[in-house]
Design an enzyme around this catalytic site. Sequence first.
Site, PDB file in Angstrom:
ATOM      1  N   ARG A   1      32.354  30.571  41.641  1.00 60.49           N
ATOM      2  CA  ARG A   1      33.735  30.913  41.276  1.00 60.49           C
ATOM      3  C   ARG A   1      34.512  31.309  42.535  1.00 60.49           C
ATOM      4  O   ARG A   1      33.999  32.040  43.374  1.00 60.49           O
ATOM      5  CB  ARG A   1      33.770  32.107  40.317  1.00 60.49           C
ATOM      6  CG  ARG A   1      33.108  31.882  39.019  1.00 60.49           C
ATOM      7  CD  ARG A   1      33.561  32.863  37.950  1.00 60.49           C
ATOM      8  NE  ARG A   1      33.651  34.258  38.331  1.00 60.49           N
ATOM      9  CZ  ARG A   1      34.053  35.200  37.510  1.00 60.49           C
ATOM     10  NH1 ARG A   1      34.430  34.901  36.275  1.00 60.49           N
ATOM     11  NH2 ARG A   1      34.114  36.456  37.890  1.00 60.49           N
TER      12      ARG A   1
ATOM     13  N   ASP B   1      24.746  39.110  42.951  1.00 55.82           N
ATOM     14  CA  ASP B   1      24.664  40.167  43.965  1.00 55.82           C
ATOM     15  C   ASP B   1      23.575  41.169  43.601  1.00 55.82           C
ATOM     16  O   ASP B   1      22.834  41.630  44.475  1.00 55.82           O
ATOM     17  CB  ASP B   1      26.011  40.898  44.081  1.00 55.82           C
ATOM     18  CG  ASP B   1      27.033  40.086  44.865  1.00 55.82           C
ATOM     19  OD1 ASP B   1      26.648  39.080  45.487  1.00 55.82           O
ATOM     20  OD2 ASP B   1      28.213  40.470  44.844  1.00 55.82           O
TER      21      ASP B   1
END
Length: 206
Positions: free
Chosen positions: A102, A201
């Site tokens: 994204r 992450d």
Amino acid sequence: MALHVVDHPLLHDIMARLRARETTSDDFRALAYRASLFLVAEATRDLPTRPDRVETPLETAEVHRIDARVVAVPVLRAGIGMLQAFLDLVPNAQVGYFGLERDERTAVARCYYEKVPPKLGSAVVFLLDPMLATGGSAAMAVEGLRARGARSVRLVSIVAAPEGVALLASKVPDTDVYTAALDRGLNDRKYILPGLGDFGDRLYGT
Ligand code: PRP
Ligand code: URA
């Protein structure tokens, strides 16, 4: 499109720990693996089987074996966190990859890598992507799989937002979705609320 929200007390407990901000990356990876086992078991519940016979130490037993070609397609990066669970349950599955990312500003996904097995039309395809937020990534991946002949595609996610479910229902309505949680919605940066943050992450400690 059918939405399956998998409901199991052990999965709820895993989700509580997966969502918690203090969970470290090594624990997060283990929890993602364990959550994925439940979701993959549910998403494969209706795979076709064929009858067979085996000799036990005592006599002949009537058994059932999987009678389907199965392809798993994790979406890079985060979907990699679900792949080992899939292969532990379906060891003969073939694996393909979609690399989608994204844009941080617009939240619109772009495809930077794809490699999927040929002849997807004869396979049951499981798209592995833990976060269904706007639905843009999953819709792009399902459309990519369909363009390569896939007819039966199921999305296995861990957290879904209503916005993503609605987008898939309008763009790729014959895609079933399996998830552990249907959350409240998206924030202005298109992150899922309450969600668990950025899955990739947290998985990789970046
Ligand atoms: C995350 C996630 C999905 C996507 C979901 O990936 O793994 O692929 O966002 O969002 P959407 O439904 O709004 O498209 P991201 O783009 O952050 O890439 P990464 O896994 O490489 O971090
Ligand atoms: N991708 C993530 O990793 N988390 C979100 O909440 C939305 C997209």
